[in-house]
Design a protein around this motif. Structure first.
Motif: not given
Length: 245
Positions: A40-46, A109-112, A180-183
């Motif tokens: 989910a984090s990878i998808r949202v970050g992407h 892995d790089d994305w994570s 999440d986690g972007m402040s």
């Protein structure tokens, strides 16, 4: 008697096996949840990186449209301004596109690793601020300019590019809201969305103009100031996304 003794023994063995299996099952469940969260984090970050790239592409398209229409839009010192716009367009279509493509082509892995580190926010923030600076420069060029014999087809193209840019900036805001986690400053995102909603209504009103109303506006001396106002607003919105107030 032996048969009776075997039943408790078998039951005890089964209970022991079950108790040993529980931690393993829990570990598998936890591992599965972590994998899902990472996905989910990878998808949202992407999605955020894709949204930034869409904004980049629209800024470049807007600059290209303005280069075609700049003279009739009344931009002063046109040769100098056109040269500056050309450099901006090339940078957006080459250097920045390459940087974003490089990010998008990372492995899971790089994305994570990247998405949970400081470099992710720094990279996204820098790129968004760079796009805001480009729009500031464009707005500055349009300052004080008034359309001169603007062709209706050119006005329509510029107006469409501004409309597309508003939509992609809104997509970026919505992608950041899910990240999440972007402040990221959440109140700033809400204010940005409100400003984009107001702009969308204004742009929709232009789109819905009757021909007898649109033509005088598109070919008149108020078209360029209107475009400048919207570009300035979009630059301010982009810059506000990562400001900590």
């Amino acid at each position: 008697m032996n048969a009776l003794n075997k039943k408790p023994l078998a039951l005890a063995t089964a209970l022991m096996a079950a108790s040993l299996a529980l931690p393993a099952a829990a570990q598998e469940t936890q591992k599965s949840m972590q994998t899902q969260q990472a996905g989910a984090s990878i998808r949202v970050g992407h999605n955020v990186v894709d949204a930034v790239d869409d904004v980049r592409e629209n800024v470049a398209d807007l600059i290209g449209s303005l280069r075609h229409s700049g003279v009739s839009m009344g931009v002063a010192n046109w040769q100098q301004s056109d040269s500056q716009l050309d450099k901006m367009e090339q940078k957006l279509n080459q250097q920045m596109e390459h940087r974003l493509d490089e990010k998008a082509e990372r492995t899971d892995d790089d994305w994570s690793t990247w998405i949970t580190g400081d470099d992710y926010k720094v990279s996204v923030t820098q790129q968004v601020n760079e796009l805001a600076s480009n729009l500031d420069e464009v707005a500055k060029m349009l300052g004080g300019a008034k359309s001169q014999k603007m062709q209706e087809i050119d006005s329509a193209d510029v107006a469409n590019q501004v409309d597309d840019l508003q939509e992609t900036v809104e997509d970026l805001v919505q992608a950041l809201e899910r990240m999440d986690g972007m402040s990221v400053n959440k109140p700033n995102l809400q204010k940005a969305q409100q400003r984009l909603d107001v702009m969308e209504k204004e742009l929709d009103r232009q789109t819905e103009m009757a021909e007898e109303e649109w033509r005088p506006y598109a070919m008149g001396d108020q078209f360029t100031p209107g475009v400048q106002k919207n570009i300035t607003e979009l630059a301010q919105i982009l810059r506000s996304l990562f400001q900590q107030s």
